[in-house]
Each structure stands twice: as structure tokens, then as C-alpha cells.
Design a protein around this motif. Structure first.
Motif, short mmCIF file in Angstrom:
data_model
loop_
_atom_site.label_atom_id
_atom_site.label_comp_id
_atom_site.label_asym_id
_atom_site.label_seq_id
_atom_site.Cartn_x
_atom_site.Cartn_y
_atom_site.Cartn_z
N HIS A 173 48.67 -31.59 61.39
CA HIS A 173 48.15 -30.69 62.75
C HIS A 173 48.46 -32.06 63.57
O HIS A 173 48.51 -33.10 63.16
CB HIS A 173 46.52 -30.64 62.39
N CYS A 208 45.68 -27.58 68.57
CA CYS A 208 46.49 -28.08 67.76
C CYS A 208 48.12 -27.91 68.13
O CYS A 208 48.40 -27.02 68.65
CB CYS A 208 46.47 -27.44 66.40
N GLU A 210 50.62 -29.04 66.52
CA GLU A 210 51.90 -29.20 65.61
C GLU A 210 51.99 -28.03 64.54
O GLU A 210 51.07 -27.72 64.29
CB GLU A 210 51.85 -30.30 64.83
N PHE A 211 53.02 -27.34 64.54
CA PHE A 211 52.85 -26.03 63.87
C PHE A 211 52.64 -26.22 62.42
O PHE A 211 53.11 -27.12 61.72
CB PHE A 211 54.37 -25.36 63.92
N CYS A 212 51.47 -25.43 62.34
CA CYS A 212 50.79 -25.57 60.94
C CYS A 212 50.60 -24.51 60.07
O CYS A 212 49.85 -24.52 59.20
CB CYS A 212 49.72 -26.57 61.02
N HIS A 216 48.38 -21.41 63.62
CA HIS A 216 48.52 -22.75 64.32
C HIS A 216 48.22 -22.21 66.12
O HIS A 216 47.55 -23.12 66.39
CB HIS A 216 49.85 -22.89 64.16
N MET A 219 44.25 -22.29 66.55
CA MET A 219 43.60 -23.65 66.21
C MET A 219 43.38 -24.25 67.22
O MET A 219 43.91 -25.53 67.68
CB MET A 219 44.38 -24.26 65.01
CU1 CUA Z 1 46.96 -27.30 62.98
CU2 CUA Z 1 48.78 -26.32 64.23
#
Ligand code: CUA
Length: 339
Positions: A173, A208, A210-212, A216, A219
Motif C-alpha cells: 500500500h 492509499c 499504490e494499487f492494492c 484501492h 482506501m
Molecule cells: Cu491500499 Cu491501494
């Protein structure tokens, strides 16, 4: 028509971006964000000047060598004498470009050091732990029972150095408070640290970066920057265990909580619920939002979230709970009592 509409939406988004505390290019609230913003605008203006110059020279060259009608473009003989001024001009332009790039490089390194270089003997330490798809915030204390654990709402004092320790429970993340500091990745199995100091009290939105996975985009979190005494008061309050409910409906709600699936994932300190898979709910009612800053913390959204979280955030780890309506009401009133 489509283009005008797209431009309209872009303008609206820009205005919306200016109003909420979620922007890199306006209302920076820390020296670190100020440094990043300064560098951003410097590079922006340099690029703009370069762009305008390139277009101007291109337009001039096109106009000068335009050949109209049936005419064939003449083949120009090589003429060293005539080409000399152009060669000198190109050499100067290349020189200026190299110098400019080195100036940007030097300033980037200097600002990067300044952004990372906050040191202090007595900082406030916060652990940030990323989960799919919510944030866990811990305020560690050498005395274990004074450690505060909360979710999705970070409180910090203004004017004090903050050290953030990062970790992740599942995938990568990225912790990002645009008004405060640059992005910082949260890596599974690896702890890193970074620091900043918030100057202006306000509520800032974090995200967030960062692609998670599926949720995502949902988040998010809120950062409440407040005066040190208010922050201390909040911390003291969060350290307490939940107080037992007084009212009959809330007492029944606690029974519902402890006899259904809720206990498998959540902690409410002061009860038998001690699972760490989901957010700590000990002081849930003190938070402004639920579901990682996706929904306001109101009875309706709480009910909807418990009953059918998959409709609100498809893929979320929270399963649906089809409770008897009276049980649901009781559960909501218990959760609302967790100040
Ligand atoms: Cu956690 Cu994107």
C-alpha cells in the motif's frame, strides 16, 4: 459537446480539489509539503517556458519554409556560411538545456534531503499498518496497556515532529497525505520510517496511493491535526477501555455483537472481543467516518455496512450479516455508544 463536458468536469474536479484538504499544489500544511510544492511549481514553470519556446520556433520555421500550391520543395544546397548562425543557436540551446537539467537535479536532491531530514529527540511515534482495504494506526507506549490502536482516523498534534513507522499486513500500500508529505510505500515484512511536522490544524484527507486490489480507490483515511492539548485529551480518551452500555437496547446490542460473527474479526477492549483481523472498534463512535473514509459514521450507513458491505465496497473482507431487524437496531445503538 463531449469535449466541453469533459473540460467542465475537469474544472469542477479542480475546484473540488482546492476546497478539500487533499492537494499537492495548494495549501501545503507542513514544511515538507511546502518543499515538494515549491519544486513542483519550479519544474512546472520551466516546462511551460520550454513548451512555449518550442511551439514558437516550430511555428516560425513552418511559416518560413511553407511551400504552397503545386510547387515542389526546393532542394537546398549545403551552405556552411549560411548555416553557421543556426548551428550556434542550437549549441546554445543544448547548453542551456543541460545546465537547466543539472539545476533541477541539484534542487531535487537538496529538497529531497530537506523533506527527509527532520530529526528530533522527542517525536510522536505512530505506526501505520496497511490492510486490504483499511488503515490501522497505533500509538505505541512502553507500557503495553497504554498503547492506542485505532483505524482510519489519524490524530496528530500540530507543531510537533511526527515519526511514522510503516508496515503492511498483506500487499503493498502507499500512505499519502498530499498536504503534509510525499507518498510512502507500506511493504509487507519490511518496516520503514519517515517524518514530518504539521503546521496548520485542520482535517486532511489521506489516500492509499499504490494499487492494492479491488477497493484501492476506497482506501482513504482522515488526519485530524489539532492543538497538542486536544491531541493529548484524545489520546487519553482512546486509551480507556469501552465503557459498559447503560441503556437496555445497547446492552442487547452488545450481546448481539458478542454472539455473532463480529467477534471473529474485531476487538472492543473491555469485552471478550479480541480479534485483530478487522478494525478495532473500542471507540468507533468517536470517528467521523467508517469503511476507510468511504461512509459517514451515521446509524444508516452503519446499518447498511453491517447488512451488505459487499454492495458498498465489493470485495471488502467484511462479510454480510443478515440480522433480525431488532438485533440490527440494538447492535447499531451499541456501536453508537462506543465513544
Ligand atoms: Cu491500499 Cu491501494
Amino acid at each position: 459537446m463531449k469535449i466541453t463536458r469533459a473540460i467542465g468536469y475537469a474544472v469542477l474536479l479542480m475546484i473540488a480539489g482546492c476546497q478539500s484538504n487533499h492537494s499537492v499544489v495548494s495549501s501545503s500544511a507542513s514544511k515538507q509539503a511546502g518543499d515538494i510544492e515549491w519544486l513542483y511549481w519550479l519544474i512546472f514553470w520551466i516546462c511551460l517556458v520550454v513548451f512555449v519556446l518550442v511551439i514558437a520556433f516550430f511555428a516560425r520555421a513552418s511559416a518560413k519554409s511553407y511551400v504552397g500550391g503545386e510547387q515542389m520543395a526546393p532542394v537546398l544546397p549545403i551552405d556552411e556560411e549560411r548555416d553557421r548562425p543556426a548551428k550556434i543557436g542550437i549549441s546554445i540551446a543544448v547548453g542551456i538545456t543541460i545546465v537547466t537539467l543539472f539545476v533541477i537535479l541539484a534542487l531535487s536532491v537538496a529538497k529531497g534531503k530537506a523533506v527527509a531530514g527532520l530529526t528530533s529527540n522527542n517525536p510522536i511515534t505512530v505506526q501505520v499498518i496497511g490492510h486490504q482495504w483499511w488503515w490501522e494506526f497505533r500509538y505505541p507506549n512502553p507500557q503495553a496497556d497504554l498503547t492506542v490502536t485505532t483505524a482510519n482516523e489519524l490524530h496528530l498534534p500540530v507543531g510537533k515532529p511526527i515519526v511514522v513507522l510503516t508496515a503492511s499486513r498483506d500487499v503493498i500500500h502507499s500512505f499519502w497525505l498530499p498536504n503534509i508529505q510525499g507518498k510512502r510505500d507500506l511493504l509487507p515484512g519490511y518496516q520503514s520510517a519517515f517524518s514530518f511536522q504539521v503546521d496548520k490544524p485542520a482535517i486532511y484527507h489521506g489516500q492509499c496511493a499504490e494499487f492494492c486490489g479491488e477497493q484501492h480507490a476506497h482506501m482513504g483515511f482522515e488526519m485530524v491535526a489539532e492543538q497538542p492539548d486536544q491531541f493529548e485529551h484524545w489520546l487519553q480518551q482512546q486509551r480507556k477501555s469501552s465503557s459498559p452500555p447503560q441503556e437496555a437496547t445497547a446492552i442487547r446490542g452488545r450481546e448481539v455483537f458478542l454472539t455473532h460473527g463480529c467477534v471473529l474479526c474485531h476487538t472492543i477492549r473491555g469485552t471478550d472481543a479480541v480479534s485483530k483481523a478487522g478494525p478495532d472498534l473500542t471507540h468507533l463512535a468517536s470517528r467521523r467516518m467508517i469503511a476507510a473514509a468511504t461512509l459517514s459514521n451515521a446509524p444508516g450507513s452503519l446499518g447498511g455496512w453491517i447488512t451488505d458491505p459487499q454492495r458498498l465496497k465489493p470485495g471488502a473482507r467484511m462479510p454480510a450479516h443478515l440480522l433480525d431487524p431488532d438485533d440490527l437496531q440494538a447492535l447499531i445503538s451499541y456501536l453508537r455508544s462506543l465513544q
